[in-house]
Motif scaffolding. Structure first.
Motif, PDB file in Angstrom:
ATOM      1  N   SER A  41       0.829  -1.213   0.000  1.00  0.00           N
ATOM      2  CA  SER A  41       0.000   0.000   0.000  1.00  0.00           C
ATOM      3  C   SER A  41       0.859   1.257   0.000  1.00  0.00           C
ATOM      4  O   SER A  41       0.460   2.288  -0.524  1.00  0.00           O
ATOM      5  CB  SER A  41      -0.926  -0.001   1.207  1.00  0.00           C
ATOM      6  OG  SER A  41      -0.169  -0.038   2.395  1.00  0.00           O
ATOM      7  N   VAL A  81      -9.181  -1.117  -3.259  1.00  0.00           N
ATOM      8  CA  VAL A  81      -9.246  -0.026  -4.234  1.00  0.00           C
ATOM      9  C   VAL A  81      -8.313   1.102  -3.800  1.00  0.00           C
ATOM     10  O   VAL A  81      -8.252   1.456  -2.630  1.00  0.00           O
ATOM     11  CB  VAL A  81     -10.693   0.502  -4.344  1.00  0.00           C
ATOM     12  CG1 VAL A  81     -10.752   1.733  -5.236  1.00  0.00           C
ATOM     13  CG2 VAL A  81     -11.604  -0.580  -4.869  1.00  0.00           C
ATOM     14  N   GLY A  82      -7.591   1.613  -4.738  1.00  0.00           N
ATOM     15  CA  GLY A  82      -6.681   2.706  -4.409  1.00  0.00           C
ATOM     16  C   GLY A  82      -5.487   2.718  -5.325  1.00  0.00           C
ATOM     17  O   GLY A  82      -5.442   1.979  -6.321  1.00  0.00           O
ATOM     18  N   GLU A  83      -4.546   3.549  -4.982  1.00  0.00           N
ATOM     19  CA  GLU A  83      -3.295   3.598  -5.738  1.00  0.00           C
ATOM     20  C   GLU A  83      -2.211   2.949  -4.891  1.00  0.00           C
ATOM     21  O   GLU A  83      -1.740   3.526  -3.918  1.00  0.00           O
ATOM     22  CB  GLU A  83      -2.946   5.047  -6.079  1.00  0.00           C
ATOM     23  CG  GLU A  83      -3.894   5.634  -7.117  1.00  0.00           C
ATOM     24  CD  GLU A  83      -3.524   7.024  -7.559  1.00  0.00           C
ATOM     25  OE1 GLU A  83      -4.118   7.483  -8.546  1.00  0.00           O
ATOM     26  OE2 GLU A  83      -2.669   7.663  -6.920  1.00  0.00           O
ATOM     27  N   LEU A  84      -1.873   1.758  -5.250  1.00  0.00           N
ATOM     28  CA  LEU A  84      -0.895   0.968  -4.505  1.00  0.00           C
ATOM     29  C   LEU A  84       0.455   1.068  -5.221  1.00  0.00           C
ATOM     30  O   LEU A  84       0.558   1.740  -6.246  1.00  0.00           O
ATOM     31  CB  LEU A  84      -1.371  -0.484  -4.418  1.00  0.00           C
ATOM     32  CG  LEU A  84      -2.854  -0.678  -4.079  1.00  0.00           C
ATOM     33  CD1 LEU A  84      -3.255  -2.140  -4.182  1.00  0.00           C
ATOM     34  CD2 LEU A  84      -3.167  -0.143  -2.695  1.00  0.00           C
ATOM     35  N   ILE A 105      -2.958   0.836  -9.938  1.00  0.00           N
ATOM     36  CA  ILE A 105      -4.232   1.556  -9.756  1.00  0.00           C
ATOM     37  C   ILE A 105      -5.345   0.511  -9.789  1.00  0.00           C
ATOM     38  O   ILE A 105      -5.577  -0.133 -10.809  1.00  0.00           O
ATOM     39  CB  ILE A 105      -4.421   2.601 -10.873  1.00  0.00           C
ATOM     40  CG1 ILE A 105      -3.265   3.614 -10.794  1.00  0.00           C
ATOM     41  CG2 ILE A 105      -5.761   3.311 -10.730  1.00  0.00           C
ATOM     42  CD1 ILE A 105      -3.016   4.362 -12.072  1.00  0.00           C
ATOM     43  N   VAL A 106      -5.987   0.333  -8.652  1.00  0.00           N
ATOM     44  CA  VAL A 106      -7.027  -0.691  -8.538  1.00  0.00           C
ATOM     45  C   VAL A 106      -8.393  -0.012  -8.591  1.00  0.00           C
ATOM     46  O   VAL A 106      -8.715   0.825  -7.759  1.00  0.00           O
ATOM     47  CB  VAL A 106      -6.889  -1.504  -7.243  1.00  0.00           C
ATOM     48  CG1 VAL A 106      -7.939  -2.589  -7.166  1.00  0.00           C
ATOM     49  CG2 VAL A 106      -5.490  -2.106  -7.123  1.00  0.00           C
TER      50      VAL A 106
ATOM     51  N   SER B  23     -10.042   5.532  -7.319  1.00  0.00           N
ATOM     52  CA  SER B  23      -8.822   4.937  -6.757  1.00  0.00           C
ATOM     53  C   SER B  23      -7.927   5.992  -6.122  1.00  0.00           C
ATOM     54  O   SER B  23      -7.424   5.812  -5.008  1.00  0.00           O
ATOM     55  CB  SER B  23      -8.037   4.219  -7.837  1.00  0.00           C
ATOM     56  OG  SER B  23      -8.863   3.391  -8.576  1.00  0.00           O
ATOM     57  N   SER B  24      -7.722   7.095  -6.842  1.00  0.00           N
ATOM     58  CA  SER B  24      -6.825   8.127  -6.310  1.00  0.00           C
ATOM     59  C   SER B  24      -7.442   8.786  -5.074  1.00  0.00           C
ATOM     60  O   SER B  24      -6.729   9.108  -4.126  1.00  0.00           O
ATOM     61  CB  SER B  24      -6.506   9.164  -7.380  1.00  0.00           C
ATOM     62  OG  SER B  24      -7.656   9.896  -7.726  1.00  0.00           O
ATOM     63  N   SER B  26      -9.476   7.306  -2.975  1.00  0.00           N
ATOM     64  CA  SER B  26      -9.382   6.317  -1.887  1.00  0.00           C
ATOM     65  C   SER B  26      -8.027   6.407  -1.194  1.00  0.00           C
ATOM     66  O   SER B  26      -7.942   6.428   0.041  1.00  0.00           O
ATOM     67  CB  SER B  26      -9.561   4.899  -2.434  1.00  0.00           C
ATOM     68  OG  SER B  26     -10.812   4.747  -3.017  1.00  0.00           O
ATOM     69  N   SER B  27      -6.979   6.480  -2.003  1.00  0.00           N
ATOM     70  CA  SER B  27      -5.639   6.554  -1.419  1.00  0.00           C
ATOM     71  C   SER B  27      -5.455   7.841  -0.636  1.00  0.00           C
ATOM     72  O   SER B  27      -4.853   7.853   0.435  1.00  0.00           O
ATOM     73  CB  SER B  27      -4.588   6.483  -2.521  1.00  0.00           C
ATOM     74  OG  SER B  27      -4.568   5.208  -3.071  1.00  0.00           O
ATOM     75  N   ARG B  30      -7.120   7.698   2.801  1.00  0.00           N
ATOM     76  CA  ARG B  30      -6.354   6.920   3.786  1.00  0.00           C
ATOM     77  C   ARG B  30      -5.240   7.759   4.393  1.00  0.00           C
ATOM     78  O   ARG B  30      -4.892   7.597   5.556  1.00  0.00           O
ATOM     79  CB  ARG B  30      -5.775   5.675   3.136  1.00  0.00           C
ATOM     80  CG  ARG B  30      -6.841   4.657   2.812  1.00  0.00           C
ATOM     81  CD  ARG B  30      -6.298   3.466   2.060  1.00  0.00           C
ATOM     82  NE  ARG B  30      -7.382   2.639   1.589  1.00  0.00           N
ATOM     83  CZ  ARG B  30      -7.598   2.317   0.319  1.00  0.00           C
ATOM     84  NH1 ARG B  30      -6.796   2.737  -0.622  1.00  0.00           N
ATOM     85  NH2 ARG B  30      -8.627   1.565  -0.020  1.00  0.00           N
ATOM     86  N   LEU B  51      -6.973  -2.238   3.969  1.00  0.00           N
ATOM     87  CA  LEU B  51      -6.810  -0.790   3.782  1.00  0.00           C
ATOM     88  C   LEU B  51      -8.108  -0.030   4.070  1.00  0.00           C
ATOM     89  O   LEU B  51      -8.304   1.081   3.577  1.00  0.00           O
ATOM     90  CB  LEU B  51      -6.291  -0.441   2.388  1.00  0.00           C
ATOM     91  CG  LEU B  51      -4.939  -1.014   1.982  1.00  0.00           C
ATOM     92  CD1 LEU B  51      -4.451  -0.349   0.706  1.00  0.00           C
ATOM     93  CD2 LEU B  51      -3.887  -0.826   3.058  1.00  0.00           C
TER      94      LEU B  51
END
Lengths: 112, 167
Positions: A41, A81-84, A105-106, B23-24, B26-27, B30, B51
């Motif tokens: 992450s 979901v997110g930018e890992l 990018i999920v 997605s962006s 969401s990150s 966090r 996450l």
């Protein structure tokens, strides 16, 4: 220096891609090399979200620097979901090289 | 609420801008958990596996705290918009050029920047109100220590037999 490449994945979808390792003037010769990689992450995250177990260097195209990346749908479904972040290393014996790195990018899914 | 659902709501509330993705967002959400905890005196944390943003019992963030988080995102979004406008301030955007009638229409980035700042200030004000409201509604004391009351020895005696003294 690893090349940067962002991977875009939809949750629950099988992801397949071919990466081509290249040197300054020609393709990297990856004969006798093995590929490994993981998704986290963040850089400082202690846990690995997914080990890229579907990485392979086919013998037929190893001299051309081909690295195959497969992530099965079951694994992509479990990615948040997110930018890992990910990176891929190739190694032979004690020699390790970063082949590729970047974002994963999920995108979310509806159908489970 | 799941992080992805909060992100999706934000994405829609902002009018699905082309430069953003769920997605962006969401990150980004966090990364704001620390700020959220400080603002509303909670102790949410990002689960290392899923996450998701969970409380200390491992339960997903509630709707009230998620609303504050959303508002925090809006403030940061307009801050980013403002900064990005600042970096391109030196060149005004040409919207229209007419040749024969000699018309050149430019967009004044300085004015755009001021407008974004105004919107950002409004969002910050809303955030402040939401934080206060959250603390009033959902904030619970972590502990109650000490005894503010004074112990009195209450003497009970029958009033019978006593007379009020009159002057």
């Amino acid at each position: 220096m690893a090349s940067s490449y962002n991977i875009e994945i939809n949750q629950g979808e099988t992801y397949s891609n071919t990466l081509i390792g290249s040197g300054a003037s020609s393709a990297l010769n990856l004969v006798n090399y093995t590929a490994t990689g993981s998704i986290r992450s963040s850089y400082g995250a202690t846990g690995v979200l997914y080990h890229l177990t579907g990485l392979s260097i086919p013998t037929g195209t190893a001299s051309l620097g081909y690295i195959l990346l497969d992530i099965p749908y079951g694994a992509t479904a479990g990615l948040p979901v997110g930018e890992l972040l990910y990176d891929i290393e190739v190694y032979s014996g004690q020699q390790y090289y970063k082949a590729s790195k970047g974002k994963v990018i999920v995108n979310p899914e509806i159908s489970y | 609420m799941k992080v992805v659902d909060i992100a999706d709501e934000i994405f829609k509330d902002l009018g699905e801008p082309s430069g953003l993705t769920v997605s962006s967002i969401s990150s980004s959400l966090r990364s704001k958990v620390g700020d959220l905890n400080i603002l509303i005196c909670e102790s949410f944390a990002v689960d290392s596996t899923t996450l998701e943003i969970n409380d200390s019992d491992g339960v997903n963030i509630g709707t009230s705290a998620a609303a504050v988080l959303k508002q925090m995102y809006f403030v940061s979004y307009y801050n980013r918009r403002y900064l990005s406008n600042l970096t391109t301030m030196s060149s005004d955007l040409v919207l229209e050029v007419s040749d024969g009638g000699k018309t050149v229409r430019r967009m004044n980035r300085n004015e755009v920047g001021k407008t974004i700042l105004q919107v950002k200030a409004q969002e910050e004000d809303t955030l402040r109100k939401m934080v206060n409201a959250y603390k009033m509604k959902d904030g619970a004391p972590r502990q109650v220590v000490g005894d503010d009351s004074t112990n009195y020895n209450v003497l009970s005696f029958p009033l019978d037999g006593y007379r009020l003294r009159r002057h």
